[in-house]
Structure formats: C-alpha cells, structure tokens
Design a protein around this motif. Structure first.
Motif, mmCIF file in Angstrom:
data_model
loop_
_atom_site.group_PDB
_atom_site.id
_atom_site.type_symbol
_atom_site.label_atom_id
_atom_site.label_comp_id
_atom_site.label_asym_id
_atom_site.label_seq_id
_atom_site.Cartn_x
_atom_site.Cartn_y
_atom_site.Cartn_z
ATOM 1 N N VAL A 167 0.847 -1.188 0.000
ATOM 2 C CA VAL A 167 0.000 0.000 0.000
ATOM 3 C C VAL A 167 0.883 1.239 0.000
ATOM 4 C CG1 VAL A 167 -1.924 -1.125 1.186
ATOM 5 C CG2 VAL A 167 -0.121 -0.003 2.529
ATOM 6 N N LEU A 168 0.278 2.364 -0.351
ATOM 7 C CA LEU A 168 0.968 3.647 -0.311
ATOM 8 C C LEU A 168 0.611 4.355 0.999
ATOM 9 C CD1 LEU A 168 2.574 5.871 -2.046
ATOM 10 C CD2 LEU A 168 0.293 6.881 -2.344
ATOM 11 N N VAL A 169 1.625 4.806 1.714
ATOM 12 C CA VAL A 169 1.431 5.613 2.920
ATOM 13 C C VAL A 169 1.966 7.002 2.615
ATOM 14 C CG1 VAL A 169 1.948 5.874 5.370
ATOM 15 C CG2 VAL A 169 1.691 3.583 4.388
ATOM 16 N N ALA A 170 1.106 8.012 2.730
ATOM 17 C CA ALA A 170 1.504 9.364 2.332
ATOM 18 C C ALA A 170 0.995 10.380 3.332
ATOM 19 C CB ALA A 170 0.948 9.688 0.940
ATOM 20 N N GLY A 171 1.698 11.510 3.395
ATOM 21 C CA GLY A 171 1.248 12.610 4.236
ATOM 22 C C GLY A 171 -0.184 12.991 3.902
ATOM 23 N N ARG A 191 6.753 12.928 -3.420
ATOM 24 C CA ARG A 191 8.128 12.849 -2.918
ATOM 25 C C ARG A 191 8.287 11.484 -2.253
ATOM 26 N NH1 ARG A 191 10.616 16.715 1.821
ATOM 27 N NH2 ARG A 191 12.820 16.554 1.268
ATOM 28 N N MET A 192 9.016 10.604 -2.909
ATOM 29 C CA MET A 192 8.975 9.186 -2.555
ATOM 30 C C MET A 192 10.221 8.726 -1.820
ATOM 31 S SD MET A 192 6.897 6.589 -2.876
ATOM 32 C CE MET A 192 5.836 7.100 -4.238
ATOM 33 N N ALA A 232 7.201 9.326 6.213
ATOM 34 C CA ALA A 232 5.824 9.612 5.821
ATOM 35 C C ALA A 232 5.097 10.388 6.915
ATOM 36 C CB ALA A 232 5.088 8.308 5.504
ATOM 37 N N ARG A 233 5.419 10.090 8.166
ATOM 38 C CA ARG A 233 4.754 10.761 9.291
ATOM 39 C C ARG A 233 5.042 12.262 9.329
ATOM 40 N NH1 ARG A 233 3.035 7.624 13.932
ATOM 41 N NH2 ARG A 233 3.628 9.377 15.228
ATOM 42 N N THR A 234 6.109 12.704 8.677
ATOM 43 C CA THR A 234 6.381 14.140 8.644
ATOM 44 C C THR A 234 5.338 14.894 7.838
ATOM 45 O OG1 THR A 234 7.752 14.069 6.636
ATOM 46 C CG2 THR A 234 8.860 13.663 8.758
ATOM 47 N N GLY A 235 4.581 14.138 7.022
ATOM 48 C CA GLY A 235 3.583 14.763 6.170
ATOM 49 C C GLY A 235 4.102 15.199 4.823
ATOM 50 N N ARG A 236 5.408 15.047 4.589
ATOM 51 C CA ARG A 236 6.012 15.543 3.352
ATOM 52 C C ARG A 236 6.489 14.431 2.427
ATOM 53 N NH1 ARG A 236 7.730 18.748 7.501
ATOM 54 N NH2 ARG A 236 9.701 17.615 7.757
ATOM 55 N N TRP A 237 6.365 13.180 2.848
ATOM 56 C CA TRP A 237 6.874 12.057 2.074
ATOM 57 C C TRP A 237 5.778 11.019 1.855
ATOM 58 C CZ3 TRP A 237 12.095 11.639 0.522
ATOM 59 C CH2 TRP A 237 12.961 12.598 1.070
ATOM 60 N N ALA A 238 6.042 10.148 0.883
ATOM 61 C CA ALA A 238 5.192 8.974 0.654
ATOM 62 C C ALA A 238 6.090 7.754 0.524
ATOM 63 C CB ALA A 238 4.364 9.144 -0.615
ATOM 64 N N CYS A 239 5.592 6.595 0.929
ATOM 65 C CA CYS A 239 6.352 5.350 0.797
ATOM 66 C C CYS A 239 5.399 4.225 0.458
ATOM 67 C CB CYS A 239 7.135 5.034 2.076
ATOM 68 S SG CYS A 239 6.110 4.790 3.551
ATOM 69 N N ILE A 240 5.950 3.139 -0.068
ATOM 70 C CA ILE A 240 5.167 1.952 -0.403
ATOM 71 C C ILE A 240 5.673 0.815 0.464
ATOM 72 C CG2 ILE A 240 4.523 0.326 -2.225
ATOM 73 C CD1 ILE A 240 5.035 2.612 -4.240
ATOM 74 N N SER A 247 0.033 -0.855 10.937
ATOM 75 C CA SER A 247 -0.375 -0.913 12.352
ATOM 76 C C SER A 247 0.671 -0.319 13.270
ATOM 77 C CB SER A 247 -0.651 -2.367 12.757
ATOM 78 O OG SER A 247 0.533 -3.139 12.692
ATOM 79 N N THR A 248 1.941 -0.279 12.833
ATOM 80 C CA THR A 248 2.997 0.263 13.689
ATOM 81 C C THR A 248 2.918 1.780 13.791
ATOM 82 O OG1 THR A 248 4.616 0.490 11.882
ATOM 83 C CG2 THR A 248 4.504 -1.634 13.004
ATOM 84 N N LEU A 249 2.149 2.425 12.910
ATOM 85 C CA LEU A 249 2.004 3.873 12.986
ATOM 86 C C LEU A 249 1.164 4.307 14.178
ATOM 87 C CD1 LEU A 249 1.347 4.656 9.213
ATOM 88 C CD2 LEU A 249 3.329 5.415 10.528
ATOM 89 N N GLY A 250 0.223 3.448 14.588
ATOM 90 C CA GLY A 250 -0.686 3.828 15.654
ATOM 91 C C GLY A 250 -1.656 4.901 15.165
ATOM 92 N N PRO A 251 -2.515 5.411 16.063
ATOM 93 C CA PRO A 251 -3.446 6.480 15.672
ATOM 94 C C PRO A 251 -2.668 7.730 15.255
ATOM 95 C CG PRO A 251 -4.042 5.500 17.797
ATOM 96 C CD PRO A 251 -2.665 5.005 17.461
ATOM 97 N N THR A 252 -2.885 8.190 14.054
ATOM 98 C CA THR A 252 -2.167 9.365 13.573
ATOM 99 C C THR A 252 -2.984 10.080 12.519
ATOM 100 O OG1 THR A 252 -0.162 10.166 12.496
ATOM 101 C CG2 THR A 252 -0.923 7.977 11.871
ATOM 102 N N ALA A 253 -2.892 11.413 12.534
ATOM 103 C CA ALA A 253 -3.577 12.217 11.532
ATOM 104 C C ALA A 253 -2.623 12.682 10.449
ATOM 105 C CB ALA A 253 -4.233 13.427 12.204
ATOM 106 N N GLU A 254 -1.339 12.340 10.612
ATOM 107 C CA GLU A 254 -0.340 12.849 9.666
ATOM 108 C C GLU A 254 -0.329 12.118 8.340
ATOM 109 O OE1 GLU A 254 0.553 11.943 12.755
ATOM 110 O OE2 GLU A 254 1.240 13.754 13.779
ATOM 111 N N VAL A 255 -0.823 10.875 8.305
ATOM 112 C CA VAL A 255 -0.726 10.083 7.086
ATOM 113 C C VAL A 255 -2.066 9.473 6.711
ATOM 114 C CG1 VAL A 255 1.682 9.508 7.523
ATOM 115 C CG2 VAL A 255 -0.106 7.946 8.289
#
Length: 303
Positions: A167-171, A191-192, A232-240, A247-255
């Motif tokens: 999946v893609l995880v992005a800001g 920005r990958m 990705a959590r910075t809000g400025r990057w995306a990753c696959i 699940s390791t991100l936990g509750p977050t609004a950044e991504v």
C-alpha cells in the motif's frame, strides 16, 4: 570430546579467525587450536590451512564442516526431544525474518511462547530470503519467514502463512482530494522514499511499475521499513510498504493509507524449516503454531 572439537571447528569456519572463534566458544585460542589439531589427527586429514593467520579450510575441511554442522544440529535436536519428554519443550529457537515480515512475526512467536514458556526465541530481522534459506541449510537458523516466490527451497519444509499486499502511505495533505485507491502513476508524482534496489520488497514495486512503463526514482532509500514510515509521518513524504506495517504507525492524523491498483502487488510469505527426519521437536511445534494461526486477521485489521 568429539562434540567439543566439532563445535570449535564449526566456530572457526564461521568466524574465519582463531581469536574470534575462541571468544565465541569461551575458550582460549591455544585450547581451540589444540582441539582442532587433535580432530585432524584423529581423522587423519588436514582441515585448516594455517600460516601466520587463518588462511581458510582445506578441501577436506570444507566437506567436513557440512557434516559437523549436521551432527551438532542432530545432537541439539536429540537433547530437545529428551527434555521435551521429561518437562515439555525447552531450548532455543533461532528464526530469520525478512524485513517485510518483522511487523507480523509476533503473530507466530507470541502464541508459540505462550504455549511453550520454557523455549527461548532469538529473532534475526533484516535478512534476505536466500540468506535465510542458506543459513537454515547450514544449521545456523532453525526456521525462517521468507518470500516464497523465486527462492529455491529444495530440501526444506515450506508452510504458507499469508499473502502480503503493498500500500501507499503518504502525508495527509499530499493527496487530500484522492479516494482510498490510487494508480502507480499518481503515486510516483509524490516525494517518494523506498526500499533500496536488491531487496525483494523493492523488486516487487519495480516489477509492478515496469508493467506500466514506469520507473521509480525515490529521493531517499532505506532498508528499514520503520524509517520509511517515519518519513511519511512528517507529512512531506510517501512510501510503499506491506500493509501489516501500517499498524505500527498507531493512531495518527499525519498520514493516509491508499490501496495501489492496476496492478495490485502481492507476494506470498511462508515459514520454512529443514525437512530432515526425524524433525526437531521445536520446529515441529513452531510449524504447528503457524498452521493454527490466522494471519489473514493481520491484513483485515488494517482495512
């Protein structure tokens, strides 16, 4: 005495240095050297090429080290079997895990340890599938979690675990107007950051892009999935990444998490162990736990 000599010899073959091998065996270097010389005398063949330092194994030594590893592994398996008959499973289980599965290995190790509290487990992550398979064949690992496709598992027992999906995880602001699924072309406009070339997870991505005539040119590469997600959590990057890692991100609004479609990228993850008979009681028990575990729940919790 023979087992000790074989242990020292295997340690020397692994470390390729007399002092390091002695330290690994908790003996002095002269003691280790003397034990190996006695083994050579008893067998009547030279095993080690010696100069001022260790210069490698002789052809006889290269052949013997394979037998030595097998003999020591069989001895350990016998000891585990006897202890299991008396007190239940004990001993140490060494598991190699590819980076993609390091977020899901707990689905296997947690129930196994709960059922067998006297067994110690050592998990090594950041290993490649071929390395894991090779180390199982050399009896340096007892089991491994690998990408099942494209790896020679001849002589090993393979137990399917689950199907991995990327999946893609992005800001959150990068694709604010997008739906839950996007194309690969849309993803590459971001920005990958990705795994480096040579890792199986990256190969799956590159193969999927190639079917659409696309090529990834990430600004940042890392062999750590956790590092990609933190960017990705910075809000400025995306990753696959594999979906279970979300699940390791936990509750977050950044991504936000997006399914990648056309094509959907999946891979089969499997547990592999040696197929030698009689089988180790520890690996048999681990395989039993794997067959009873519903790994599909890992993916469903991320949807």
């Amino acid at each position: 005495m023979l087992f000790r000599q074989l242990e020292y010899f295997v340690a020397l073959a692994r470390e390729r240095h007399f002092a390091r091998a002695a330290a690994a065996c908790y003996v002095s270097q002269p003691a280790l050297s003397e034990a190996i010389r006695k083994l050579e005398h008893e067998l009547g063949v030279p095993l080690v090429r010696r100069g001022r330092t260790f210069e490698g194994l002789t052809p006889e030594g290269e052949r013997l080290v394979l037998w030595a590893r097998r003999i020591l592994a069989d001895r350990d398996a016998l000891e585990h079997e006897v202890r299991a008959l008396r007190t239940g499973l004990t001993g140490e289980l060494r598991i190699g895990v590819i980076p993609a599965a390091s977020a899901t290995v707990t689905q296997l190790t947690d129930p196994f340890c709960t059922e067998h509290p006297l067994v110690r487990i050592r998990v090594e992550t950041s290993l490649r599938s071929r390395d894991i398979v090779d180390r199982i064949r050399r009896f340096e690992l007892d089991a491994g979690i690998i990408y099942a496709d494209g790896v020679d598992t001849d002589g090993l027992t393979s137990t399917p675990l689950y199907q991995e999906r990327h999946v893609l995880v992005a800001g959150s602001e990068l694709l604010a107007g997008s739906t839950a699924a996007i194309s690969w072309a849309e993803a590459l406009d971001l920005r990958m950051c990705l795994l480096p070339k040579g890792m199986r997870g990256r190969q799956l991505i590159d193969d999927a892009l190639a079917t659409r005539g696309l090529v990834a040119a990430p600004q940042l590469e890392s062999d750590s999935v956790a590092t990609l997600l933190e960017h990705a959590r910075t809000g400025r990057w995306a990753c696959i990444v594999p979906r279970p890692w979300v699940s390791t991100l936990g509750p977050t609004a950044e991504v936000r998490v997006f399914d990648l479609v056309d094509p959907v990228v999946t891979a089969h993850i499997a547990l592999v162990t040696t197929a030698a008979e009689p089988a180790s009681v520890l690996t048999t028990a681990l395989t039993g736990t794997a067959r009873e575990t519903d790994f599909a729940t890992v993916d469903r919790r991320q949807r």
